[in-house]
Design an enzyme around this catalytic site. Structure first.
Site, PDB file in Angstrom:
ATOM      1  N   GLY A  48      38.933  46.079  34.254  1.00 54.50           N
ATOM      2  CA  GLY A  48      37.809  45.137  34.219  1.00 54.50           C
ATOM      3  C   GLY A  48      36.547  45.895  34.574  1.00 54.50           C
ATOM      4  O   GLY A  48      35.822  45.554  35.502  1.00 54.50           O
ATOM      5  N   GLU A  71      38.224  46.853  29.457  1.00 55.17           N
ATOM      6  CA  GLU A  71      37.331  45.690  29.522  1.00 55.17           C
ATOM      7  C   GLU A  71      37.686  44.739  28.389  1.00 55.17           C
ATOM      8  O   GLU A  71      37.919  45.167  27.261  1.00 55.17           O
ATOM      9  CB  GLU A  71      35.869  46.166  29.449  1.00 55.17           C
ATOM     10  CG  GLU A  71      34.817  45.085  29.345  1.00 55.17           C
ATOM     11  CD  GLU A  71      34.905  43.972  30.385  1.00 55.17           C
ATOM     12  OE1 GLU A  71      34.961  44.265  31.595  1.00 55.17           O
ATOM     13  OE2 GLU A  71      34.930  42.804  29.982  1.00 55.17           O
ATOM     14  N   ILE A  72      37.706  43.450  28.711  1.00 59.16           N
ATOM     15  CA  ILE A  72      38.147  42.469  27.719  1.00 59.16           C
ATOM     16  C   ILE A  72      36.990  41.948  26.855  1.00 59.16           C
ATOM     17  O   ILE A  72      37.197  41.532  25.717  1.00 59.16           O
ATOM     18  CB  ILE A  72      38.908  41.307  28.421  1.00 59.16           C
ATOM     19  CG1 ILE A  72      39.786  40.566  27.430  1.00 59.16           C
ATOM     20  CG2 ILE A  72      37.952  40.375  29.156  1.00 59.16           C
ATOM     21  CD1 ILE A  72      40.842  39.689  28.081  1.00 59.16           C
ATOM     22  N   ASN A 139      43.108  43.584  27.157  1.00 58.35           N
ATOM     23  CA  ASN A 139      43.439  42.647  28.209  1.00 58.35           C
ATOM     24  C   ASN A 139      44.368  43.381  29.169  1.00 58.35           C
ATOM     25  O   ASN A 139      45.534  43.585  28.869  1.00 58.35           O
ATOM     26  CB  ASN A 139      44.118  41.416  27.633  1.00 58.35           C
ATOM     27  CG  ASN A 139      44.452  40.410  28.713  1.00 58.35           C
ATOM     28  OD1 ASN A 139      44.374  40.709  29.911  1.00 58.35           O
ATOM     29  ND2 ASN A 139      44.828  39.213  28.304  1.00 58.35           N
ATOM     30  N   LEU A 159      37.637  46.486  40.798  1.00 60.28           N
ATOM     31  CA  LEU A 159      36.368  46.369  41.505  1.00 60.28           C
ATOM     32  C   LEU A 159      35.653  45.077  41.124  1.00 60.28           C
ATOM     33  O   LEU A 159      35.358  44.843  39.946  1.00 60.28           O
ATOM     34  CB  LEU A 159      35.489  47.587  41.205  1.00 60.28           C
ATOM     35  CG  LEU A 159      36.188  48.951  41.408  1.00 60.28           C
ATOM     36  CD1 LEU A 159      35.206  50.097  41.212  1.00 60.28           C
ATOM     37  CD2 LEU A 159      36.881  49.062  42.747  1.00 60.28           C
ATOM     38  N   ASP A 162      36.984  39.116  38.606  1.00 54.09           N
ATOM     39  CA  ASP A 162      36.587  37.700  38.512  1.00 54.09           C
ATOM     40  C   ASP A 162      37.374  36.896  39.550  1.00 54.09           C
ATOM     41  O   ASP A 162      38.591  37.029  39.638  1.00 54.09           O
ATOM     42  CB  ASP A 162      36.876  37.173  37.103  1.00 54.09           C
ATOM     43  CG  ASP A 162      35.951  37.809  36.067  1.00 54.09           C
ATOM     44  OD1 ASP A 162      34.806  38.153  36.427  1.00 54.09           O
ATOM     45  OD2 ASP A 162      36.385  37.969  34.903  1.00 54.09           O
ATOM     46  N   THR A 259      29.076  50.372  40.905  1.00 56.28           N
ATOM     47  CA  THR A 259      29.302  49.464  39.780  1.00 56.28           C
ATOM     48  C   THR A 259      28.138  48.480  39.708  1.00 56.28           C
ATOM     49  O   THR A 259      27.426  48.256  40.685  1.00 56.28           O
ATOM     50  CB  THR A 259      30.629  48.671  39.905  1.00 56.28           C
ATOM     51  OG1 THR A 259      30.474  47.659  40.897  1.00 56.28           O
ATOM     52  CG2 THR A 259      31.796  49.579  40.265  1.00 56.28           C
ATOM     53  N   GLU A 260      27.972  47.883  38.547  1.00 52.25           N
ATOM     54  CA  GLU A 260      26.864  46.956  38.350  1.00 52.25           C
ATOM     55  C   GLU A 260      27.016  45.748  39.282  1.00 52.25           C
ATOM     56  O   GLU A 260      26.044  45.264  39.858  1.00 52.25           O
ATOM     57  CB  GLU A 260      26.795  46.518  36.884  1.00 52.25           C
ATOM     58  CG  GLU A 260      26.247  47.584  35.941  1.00 52.25           C
ATOM     59  CD  GLU A 260      27.111  48.847  35.795  1.00 52.25           C
ATOM     60  OE1 GLU A 260      28.329  48.793  36.092  1.00 52.25           O
ATOM     61  OE2 GLU A 260      26.560  49.896  35.413  1.00 52.25           O
ATOM     62  N   GLU A 261      28.248  45.285  39.437  1.00 52.08           N
ATOM     63  CA  GLU A 261      28.484  44.139  40.322  1.00 52.08           C
ATOM     64  C   GLU A 261      28.217  44.544  41.779  1.00 52.08           C
ATOM     65  O   GLU A 261      27.610  43.782  42.535  1.00 52.08           O
ATOM     66  CB  GLU A 261      29.933  43.668  40.136  1.00 52.08           C
ATOM     67  CG  GLU A 261      30.207  42.255  40.595  1.00 52.08           C
ATOM     68  CD  GLU A 261      29.406  41.195  39.872  1.00 52.08           C
ATOM     69  OE1 GLU A 261      29.086  41.356  38.669  1.00 52.08           O
ATOM     70  OE2 GLU A 261      29.075  40.184  40.525  1.00 52.08           O
TER      71      GLU A 261
HETATM   72  N1  SAM Z   1      34.212  46.126  37.782  1.00 52.14           N
HETATM   73  C1  SAM Z   1      32.896  45.791  37.264  1.00 52.14           C
HETATM   74  C2  SAM Z   1      31.855  45.894  38.331  1.00 52.14           C
HETATM   75  O1  SAM Z   1      32.228  46.024  39.507  1.00 52.14           O
HETATM   76  O2  SAM Z   1      30.674  45.858  38.009  1.00 52.14           O
HETATM   77  C3  SAM Z   1      32.880  44.423  36.591  1.00 52.14           C
HETATM   78  C4  SAM Z   1      33.117  43.236  37.480  1.00 52.14           C
HETATM   79  S1  SAM Z   1      33.074  41.693  36.565  1.00 52.14           S
HETATM   80  C5  SAM Z   1      32.830  40.496  37.815  1.00 52.14           C
HETATM   81  C6  SAM Z   1      34.766  41.487  36.061  1.00 52.14           C
HETATM   82  C7  SAM Z   1      35.030  42.088  34.717  1.00 52.14           C
HETATM   83  O3  SAM Z   1      36.429  42.031  34.415  1.00 52.14           O
HETATM   84  C8  SAM Z   1      34.318  41.382  33.587  1.00 52.14           C
HETATM   85  O4  SAM Z   1      33.563  42.324  32.843  1.00 52.14           O
HETATM   86  C9  SAM Z   1      35.450  40.776  32.761  1.00 52.14           C
HETATM   87  O5  SAM Z   1      35.140  40.672  31.385  1.00 52.14           O
HETATM   88  C10 SAM Z   1      36.573  41.735  33.040  1.00 52.14           C
HETATM   89  N2  SAM Z   1      37.926  41.188  32.845  1.00 52.14           N
HETATM   90  C11 SAM Z   1      38.371  39.981  33.261  1.00 52.14           C
HETATM   91  N3  SAM Z   1      39.656  39.816  32.923  1.00 52.14           N
HETATM   92  C12 SAM Z   1      40.056  40.948  32.295  1.00 52.14           C
HETATM   93  C13 SAM Z   1      41.272  41.376  31.712  1.00 52.14           C
HETATM   94  N4  SAM Z   1      42.352  40.604  31.715  1.00 52.14           N
HETATM   95  N5  SAM Z   1      41.313  42.607  31.149  1.00 52.14           N
HETATM   96  C14 SAM Z   1      40.216  43.398  31.130  1.00 52.14           C
HETATM   97  N6  SAM Z   1      39.046  43.038  31.672  1.00 52.14           N
HETATM   98  C15 SAM Z   1      38.951  41.836  32.251  1.00 52.14           C
END
Ligand code: SAM
Length: 283
Positions: A48, A71-72, A139, A159, A162, A259-261
């Site tokens: 993610g 990333e999904i 995914n 990191l 969601d 990370t951006e978050e």
């Molecule tokens: N790790 C990054 C950061 O710290 O900036 C992103 C955090 S963001 C809140 C969560 C990310 O996980 C989103 O970009 C979302 O699209 C991705 N994500 C959620 N479920 C996923 C999955 N099953 N497989 C891959 N990515 C996923």
């Protein structure tokens, strides 16, 4: 659907040459894997990865280690892919922190030329070109063992995942007993799993599931601080304890702030809770 996700039938049939063209050659027959030029495999997985801040900032620190963001979201994956492409074309002149630079492929006069917070001494020599980092649309809750062999990864990152606040949505959380078995499968004994979140309830959820899973042991803050100190602990093999410790510290810095978050939470002065777990040997 047009956004159909594709999975290799096994890690051996995955074509990595499009992701890491300096490390793999294209498959010689359809359905075959890509021959590895340097005997390397992906070792770090950023699950993610969002906008890719972690992997992009770690790439120059571990120039011989292949790292992959998963990333999904389609557009987000495309953004990361474009950013990496711009960095590859123009590694010295793009500030990975500056979206406009990345788009233009050039940095303005005087722009910082290395990721912030990373010591210049740790930066690789000239010629480094972000060839060891890529992003894959997938995914991560499905088919991870189709991409990675047993014990292939040395680090796996979760990191700011969601949070899925509602109880009936908890099964959508990226850490669960079933998924932990998959993560333990792809992570080698001795490898490290990292979590961080600004959501206290999610921190409790992740750490309690990890704590009750027999193949993971939580590191104390002191152990986190001393990571890499033992000679040979460095991911690149045997190297000076000081250098590998420096790098492990940079990894923790990146986990918390790169990370951006993580940056968003920082701007809002929110709290963050993290945990690091060592994959234990199979019993
Ligand atoms: N790790 C990054 C950061 O710290 O900036 C992103 C955090 S963001 C809140 C969560 C990310 O996980 C989103 O970009 C979302 O699209 C991705 N994500 C959620 N479920 C996923 C999955 N099953 N497989 C891959 N990515 C996923």
């Amino acid at each position: 659907s047009i956004h159909h996700l594709e999975y290799p039938s096994s890690p051996a049939s995955m074509d990595w040459s499009t992701h890491f063209p300096t490390f793999f050659t294209p498959p010689t027959a359809p359905g075959e894997g890509s021959p590895s030029l340097k005997g390397k495999k992906v070792e770090f997985a950023d699950v993610g990865c969002g906008f890719g801040g972690l992997s992009i900032s770690l790439a120059p620190l571990f120039p011989e280690t292949l790292m992959l963001g998963l990333e999904i979201r389609v557009q987000v994956t495309q953004y990361v892919s474009d950013k990496i492409r711009a960095l590859r074309l123009n590694p010295g002149s793009v500030d990975p922190d500056n979206a406009a630079d990345v788009e233009a492929g050039v940095a303005p006069e005087g722009a910082e030329k290395r990721p912030r917070g990373i010591k210049p001494a740790l930066m690789p020599s000239e010629g480094y070109a972000y060839g060891n980092v890529s992003v894959l649309r997938a995914n991560a809750m499905k088919f991870l063992p189709n991409f990675f062999e047993k014990g292939q990864l040395s680090k796996i990152f979760f990191l700011f995942p969601d949070p899925h606040f509602k109880a009936r949505k908890h099964k959508a959380r990226i850490i669960s007993p079933t998924l932990l078995a998959e993560y333990a499968y792809v992570l080698r004994p001795g490898g490290l799993l990292y979590t961080i979140t600004d959501v206290p309830d999610l921190h409790i959820w992740m750490t309690s599931h990890l704590a009750s899973f027999p193949l993971f042991a939580r590191l104390t803050e002191e152990e986190i601080d001393n990571l890499g100190y033992e000679s040979g602990e460095g991911v690149e093999g045997v190297e000076s304890g000081e250098l590998s410790r420096e790098r492990e510290r940079a990894v923790m810095e990146a986990v918390k702030r790169r990370t951006e978050e993580g940056k968003k939470v920082e701007r809002n002065e929110g709290g963050k809770e993290w945990s690091v777990w060592r994959r234990l040997p199979d019993p």
